[in-house]
Design an enzyme around this catalytic site. Structure first.
Site, PDB file in Angstrom:
ATOM      1  N   ASP A 307       0.866  -1.176   0.000  1.00 27.36           N
ATOM      2  CA  ASP A 307       0.000   0.000   0.000  1.00 27.36           C
ATOM      3  C   ASP A 307       0.907   1.231   0.000  1.00 27.36           C
ATOM      4  O   ASP A 307       2.128   1.151   0.190  1.00 27.36           O
ATOM      5  CB  ASP A 307      -0.984   0.009   1.181  1.00 27.36           C
TER       6      ASP A 307
HETATM    7  C1  BGC Z   1      -5.203   3.066  -0.021  1.00 30.44           C
HETATM    8  C2  BGC Z   1      -5.320   2.004  -1.088  1.00 30.44           C
HETATM    9  C3  BGC Z   1      -5.251   2.646  -2.455  1.00 30.44           C
HETATM   10  C4  BGC Z   1      -3.954   3.427  -2.559  1.00 30.44           C
HETATM   11  C5  BGC Z   1      -3.790   4.104  -3.911  1.00 30.44           C
HETATM   12  C6  BGC Z   1      -3.996   3.940  -0.230  1.00 30.44           C
HETATM   13  O1  BGC Z   1      -3.959   4.977   0.680  1.00 30.44           O
HETATM   14  O2  BGC Z   1      -5.134   2.452   1.254  1.00 30.44           O
HETATM   15  O3  BGC Z   1      -6.517   1.308  -0.921  1.00 30.44           O
HETATM   16  O4  BGC Z   1      -5.337   1.668  -3.439  1.00 30.44           O
HETATM   17  O5  BGC Z   1      -3.936   4.425  -1.553  1.00 30.44           O
HETATM   18  O6  BGC Z   1      -4.705   5.092  -4.087  1.00 30.44           O
END
Ligand code: BGC
Length: 780
Positions: A307
């Site tokens: 993530d």
């Molecule tokens: C979120 C993810 C997301 C990623 C990209 C993160 O902060 O937890 O779910 O896919 O950002 O946007």
């Protein structure tokens, strides 16, 4: 650092990177990571099918043999492109990035792709990723709403539409589905998943992966899917986003991991590691999760992406000593690609290889599935988005919007309908007051994670009702109250519609009184209430479930007028409806229904569609009951289950799986194909469902089981099958289920393994988790 913090910085700061990579040269001490609670591997067959064809793998290996170490390392980095930057362009040209996320403009995607393909020695294309969570150009209901449809086929269809629209724009990868079990509705991200139940989440995960990727990875007009956030994120303590999760092995294996396993079984091509600490080991540095379970136990062969900034954040967790240590430990734990906002910790991997902390074969093993994915997706052969294809997909927009309306109708859940107030009757209800902050909502009706849509496509509830009623009824509309977050959303900078200026006290009082006056002059009042789009989602947890702002007061004042009132809810978590459930005759849950939400609402309110959705979570009476879920274990005094508090019942307001209809149904004649079976065998269960009412409508037939005794206690009930059926009045249908080792086995805390035990099993079939029709069988 999570994405929300990044958006805050993008809004508040200069384009300069807020994080500086720590270049302090400390030796990268690789520490062996083990989970203290890690247990013997359950004896289960690996779940994963082969993702890549033999031809893809041969082409991958031929490419890998030619690549330099630095070229390989470049493929492991992913960065956001918030705006055009010469630094990012240079990295793309120099082969230092394997993937870029958040570029939505197809022209910009093609420009960057040209830099990558023409700049790199081997013409390696970039993988463009984005959060296509519930639609791209066409916005469908939010995932918790789609789950409430209990309709696998529809969920697969809308995922395929979203994929085709995104692919036409040059996006090849979505960070969906999110399959985190959510048993604490204070957690804002409950809206992105399928609720509290492992079986329902697994079914939705399978449908979304199939819809997104097609029958195999590389299907034309589809995307690479990501199952996220591996694993346990939904159990963040207190529902506080990003806080630690502490889960027993049994909870992990029986509740939190099965939806991920289902996605792997459906062939998902990428997995995203979660942000939080899981039992003291951050998920992104968690070798047990990423290697022992995902690859070892399940046989997963795709790649893992972290993530956002989760590798860098291994330092803030107090886990890694510095960025270099973080990079090595995430890599060794099994993170192939690092998602970062500005600076990749993985730039330290070169030094780690030079020092011998990481071997070149380990790098090859990490790069291989990334390259294979790009090959299998067809990016080497067709790296650029094709304008002709984009026109072809755009021409299907009307059909896609039609699917969005159907999806919104099928997601709606009727929670209450005293005196059959709904559907409304055009001959009686001729003067209608639509009151509430969601009446005119164009952005809030969509829910979070929407980027590429055209706001002009959205039908508000007011517009939907106006189109339905034409001149046949008088429609008066007023917001009455204004909704505002106490602190602005960190995602504000990316919302298409900006928040209106805050009303002063005089305006607020005037709007409130005006709404009451309209309500007082109507035959029926429709109250459109809920939570704004930014009150839910990532970094949008709450400590209460109360209707935000002055909505409760508005509702009470409207009800006091003595008119028939319908409460139309737009939200993504259960709200405190204890008062409404005794004072408001009709309550219709729409979730965030998406672009056609207004049209769907009008059809549902006037009976052109009959609600058939069911709750994907247990609806508590108030926030103090949390966590509240139907799959709890029995206790020494199960008959007291609903009387655990002295001040009020401890039972739910609405049970899991609950939802009314404009028709009535009978579920009868539960039959099991045999009274006993041997462990490993299967039996069939069947029931007859009949529409006993006057209108064609849908019912979701649900099967629950309970294992009466075993090496460990089992939940009071567990969902193990469901089917949504449409029946005309007086029509009957036999619904069949299979119960076999997959449904009857579980991970036992006593044996530390997957077991399928001799026991007595109860079976219930009905229309929610409190189904009464039951039968019993023995497993020997
Ligand atoms: C979120 C993810 C997301 C990623 C990209 C993160 O902060 O937890 O779910 O896919 O950002 O946007």
């Amino acid at each position: 650092m999570s994405t929300h913090r990044v958006f805050t910085q993008v809004r508040a700061r200069s384009p300069r990177p807020p994080m500086r990579a720590t270049c302090a040269v400390m030796a990268c001490a690789y520490l062996t990571i083990t989970m203290s609670a890690s247990a013997a591997a359950p004896a289960r067959k690996p779940a994963a099918p082969a993702i890549f064809s033999p031809a893809t793998l041969a082409r991958t290996d031929a490419l890998l043999r030619k690549m330099s170490l630095d070229e390989k390392l470049g493929q492991l980095n992913q960065l956001f492109q918030f705006r055009r930057s010469s630094k990012l362009d240079g990295m793309v040209r120099d082969g230092k990035l394997g993937s870029v996320l958040f570029v939505a403009d197809p022209v910009e995607i093609n420009r960057l792709q040209h830099l990558a393909v023409e700049g790199s020695r081997w013409g390696i294309p970039l993988l463009f990723g984005s959060d296509v969570v519930h639609g791209h150009k066409t916005i469908f209901p939010v995932p918790i709403g789609l789950a409430a449809s209990w309709d696998r086929g529809m969920v697969e269809r809308v995922s395929a539409i979203a994929a085709s629209e995104a692919r036409a724009d040059g996006i090849a990868w979505t960070f969906a589905p999110m399959v985190d079990i959510a048993r604490d509705p204070r957690w804002g991200r409950i809206v992105e998943g399928a609720g509290e139940d492992a079986y329902l989440n697994a079914a939705m995960a399978t449908a979304q992966v199939r819809g997104t990727q097609g029958p195999r990875l590389g299907t034309p007009d589809r995307l690479l899917a990501t199952v996220k956030h591996f694993a346990g994120y939904g159990a963040s303590e207190g529902g506080r986003d990003h806080d630690a999760a502490n889960l027993s092995q049994a909870q992990l294996h029986n509740v939190y991991l099965p939806p991920f396993r289902a996605a792997v079984k459906a062939g998902v091509g990428s997995v995203m590691s979660a942000y939080m600490d899981l039992n003291d080991v951050p998920a992104t540095g968690n070798r047990w999760l990423l290697r022992d379970v995902l690859r070892g136990l399940w046989g997963y062969g795709g790649f893992v992406v972290s993530d956002n900034n989760a590798v860098n954040d291994l330092v803030s967790h107090g886990f890694a000593s510095d960025k270099r240590d973080a990079a090595v430990r995430a890599f060794k734990a099994g993170v192939n690609m690092e998602m970062a906002s500005y600076v990749n910790a993985y730039t330290h991997l070169r030094a780690a290889v030079d020092k011998g902390a990481i071997s070149v074969p380990e790098i090859d093993a990490a790069v291989r599935p990334i390259l294979a994915t790009k090959i299998q997706l067809g990016l080497f052969d067709h790296p650029y988005s094709d304008p002709a294809k984009a026109r072809e997909i755009a021409a299907q927009a009307p059909a896609h919007q039609e699917e969005a309306r159907i999806a919104a109708e099928r997601s709606a859940v009727l929670l209450r309908n005293e005196g059959a107030l709904l559907p409304l009757d055009r001959s009686i209800h001729r003067r209608i007051a639509l009151i509430g902050p969601m009446a005119h909502a164009r952005q809030d009706i969509l829910g979070p994670w929407v980027f590429a849509h055209d706001p002009k496509d959205t039908v508000t509830v007011a517009e939907g009702l106006r189109a339905k009623l034409g001149d046949s009824a008088a429609l008066a509309v007023a917001a009455g109250v204004q909704l505002k977050r106490d602190a602005p959303s960190p995602f504000e900078s990316i919302f298409k519609e900006k928040d209106a200026p805050t009303w002063d006290a005089a305006r607020a009082a005037g709007e409130f009184d005006h709404a009451l006056a309209l309500a007082n002059n109507a035959d029926v009042v429709i109250l459109a209430l809920g939570e704004k789009q930014d009150m839910i989602g990532e970094s949008a947890s709450r400590s209460t479930l109360a209707l935000p702002g002055e909505q409760q007061r508005l509702m009470e004042r409207v009800v006091a007028l003595g008119k028939p009132v319908v409460l139309l809810l737009m939200n993504g978590r259960p709200l405190d409806l204890a008062w409404a459930n005794t004072h408001v005759p009709a309550i219709l849950e729409l979730w965030y229904p998406g672009a056609q939400g207004g049209a769907a609402a009008a059809n549902l309110l006037f009976g052109d569609a009959s609600p058939g959705g069911k709750l994907p979570f247990t609806w508590p009476r108030n926030v103090g009951q949390i966590p509240l879920y139907y799959g709890h274990n029995l206790t020494q005094d199960p008959s007291e289950q609903d009387r655990r508090y002295w001040n009020e019942p401890s039972s739910p307001l609405f049970p899991f799986g609950y939802g009314l209809s404009y028709s009535t149904f009978a579920v009868t004649d539960l039959r099991l194909s045999k009274p006993t079976l041997l462990a490993g065998e299967s039996l069939a269960a069947s029931v007859v469902v009949e529409n006993t009412g006057a209108v064609t409508a849908d019912q979701v037939v649900q099967l629950y089981i309970h294992q009466r005794h075993g090496s460990a206690s089992r939940p009071a009930r567990e969902l193990k099958g469901f089917e949504r059926v449409t029946l005309r009045p007086a029509e009957r249908k036999t619904v069949r289920f299979t119960l076999g080792p997959e449904e009857l086995s579980y991970w036992s805390s006593a044996t530390h393994s997957q077991v399928n035990e001799a026991s007595t099993f109860d079976v219930w079939v009905g229309t929610d988790a409190q189904a009464a029709l039951s039968a019993t069988f023995q497993q020997q």
